[in-house]
Design a protein around this motif. Structure first.
Motif, PDB file in Angstrom:
ATOM      1  N   TYR A 171       0.739  -1.250  -0.019  1.00  0.00           N
ATOM      2  CA  TYR A 171       0.146   0.086  -0.042  1.00  0.00           C
ATOM      3  C   TYR A 171       0.878   1.274   0.064  1.00  0.00           C
ATOM      4  N   ALA A 205     -11.495   2.741   7.802  1.00  0.00           N
ATOM      5  CA  ALA A 205     -11.260   1.693   6.648  1.00  0.00           C
ATOM      6  C   ALA A 205     -10.113   0.723   6.788  1.00  0.00           C
ATOM      7  N   ILE A 256      -5.674   3.731  -5.873  1.00  0.00           N
ATOM      8  CA  ILE A 256      -6.325   4.024  -4.806  1.00  0.00           C
ATOM      9  C   ILE A 256      -5.589   4.607  -3.778  1.00  0.00           C
ATOM     10  N   TRP A 294     -11.453   6.769   1.085  1.00  0.00           N
ATOM     11  CA  TRP A 294     -11.335   6.082   2.246  1.00  0.00           C
ATOM     12  C   TRP A 294     -12.150   6.305   3.255  1.00  0.00           C
ATOM     13  N   THR A 327     -15.214   4.341  -7.437  1.00  0.00           N
ATOM     14  CA  THR A 327     -14.364   3.534  -6.562  1.00  0.00           C
ATOM     15  C   THR A 327     -15.068   2.160  -6.417  1.00  0.00           C
ATOM     16  N   ASP A 348      -9.775  -2.358   1.918  1.00  0.00           N
ATOM     17  CA  ASP A 348     -11.323  -2.059   2.014  1.00  0.00           C
ATOM     18  C   ASP A 348     -11.843  -1.440   0.544  1.00  0.00           C
ATOM     19  N   VAL A 349     -10.864  -0.568  -0.033  1.00  0.00           N
ATOM     20  CA  VAL A 349     -11.134  -0.041  -1.293  1.00  0.00           C
ATOM     21  C   VAL A 349     -10.360  -0.698  -2.462  1.00  0.00           C
ATOM     22  N   ASN A 350     -10.839  -1.329  -3.380  1.00  0.00           N
ATOM     23  CA  ASN A 350     -10.145  -2.350  -4.198  1.00  0.00           C
ATOM     24  C   ASN A 350      -9.873  -1.739  -5.442  1.00  0.00           C
ATOM     25  N   CYS A 351     -10.593  -0.796  -6.098  1.00  0.00           N
ATOM     26  CA  CYS A 351     -10.347  -0.125  -7.365  1.00  0.00           C
ATOM     27  C   CYS A 351     -10.689   1.231  -7.592  1.00  0.00           C
ATOM     28  N   ASP A 394     -15.590  -1.454  -3.676  1.00  0.00           N
ATOM     29  CA  ASP A 394     -15.170  -1.640  -2.325  1.00  0.00           C
ATOM     30  C   ASP A 394     -15.531  -3.192  -1.903  1.00  0.00           C
ATOM     31  N   ASP A 395     -14.906  -3.740  -0.878  1.00  0.00           N
ATOM     32  CA  ASP A 395     -15.219  -4.889  -0.148  1.00  0.00           C
ATOM     33  C   ASP A 395     -16.596  -5.081   0.220  1.00  0.00           C
ATOM     34  N   LYS A 426     -18.807   3.718  -5.483  1.00  0.00           N
ATOM     35  CA  LYS A 426     -19.026   5.129  -5.049  1.00  0.00           C
ATOM     36  C   LYS A 426     -18.412   6.406  -6.189  1.00  0.00           C
TER      37      LYS A 426
END
Length: 98
Positions: free
Chosen positions: A17, A60, A47, A56, A79, A64-67, A81-82, A87
C-alpha cells in the motif's frame, strides 16, 4: 498503473500500500513530492495518493477500497469496495471523511 500525460512517468501501487512514481524508461523512483504534484496523469486507477485520500471511509482497513478510476474529463473518480459498493467522488478527492 498509470502513465503521465507526457509518458515520462508511471505510478504504481505496491502490495504494501505504497504509491511509487518512476521515470520512464529508466525506472528511477521519484521521491520529490513537489515534482510528483506537478505531474499531469493521463489516467488514474490508483487507490493511493494525496489526490484520493477522501475515497477511504473512516476506520477503513487497507484492503477495503479495491479499485478506482478517474473519468476521461478528470472531474470524478469512481471506486469499488469490499462491501459491494460503487461510489462516485469529485476528483481530486483530497479531504478525509467528507
Amino acid at each position: 498503473m498509470d502513465f503521465s500525460a507526457d509518458s515520462r512517468y508511471i505510478q504504481v501501487s505496491t502490495g504494501a500500500y505504497k504509491r511509487q512514481v518512476h521515470e520512464v524508461p529508466l525506472g528511477k523512483q521519484i521521491t520529490d513530492s513537489v515534482l510528483i504534484e506537478k505531474i499531469t496523469w493521463a489516467t488514474w486507477t490508483s487507490i493511493l495518493g494525496d489526490e484520493v485520500i477522501g475515497i477511504w471511509p473512516r476506520n477503513a482497513d487497507k484492503a477495503d477500497v479495491n479499485c478506482a478510476c478517474v473519468t476521461h474529463t478528470g472531474l470524478n473518480i469512481v471506486t469499488g469496495d469490499d462491501f459491494g459498493l460503487v461510489k462516485l467522488f469529485d476528483f481530486p478527492c483530497a479531504e478525509k471523511f467528507v
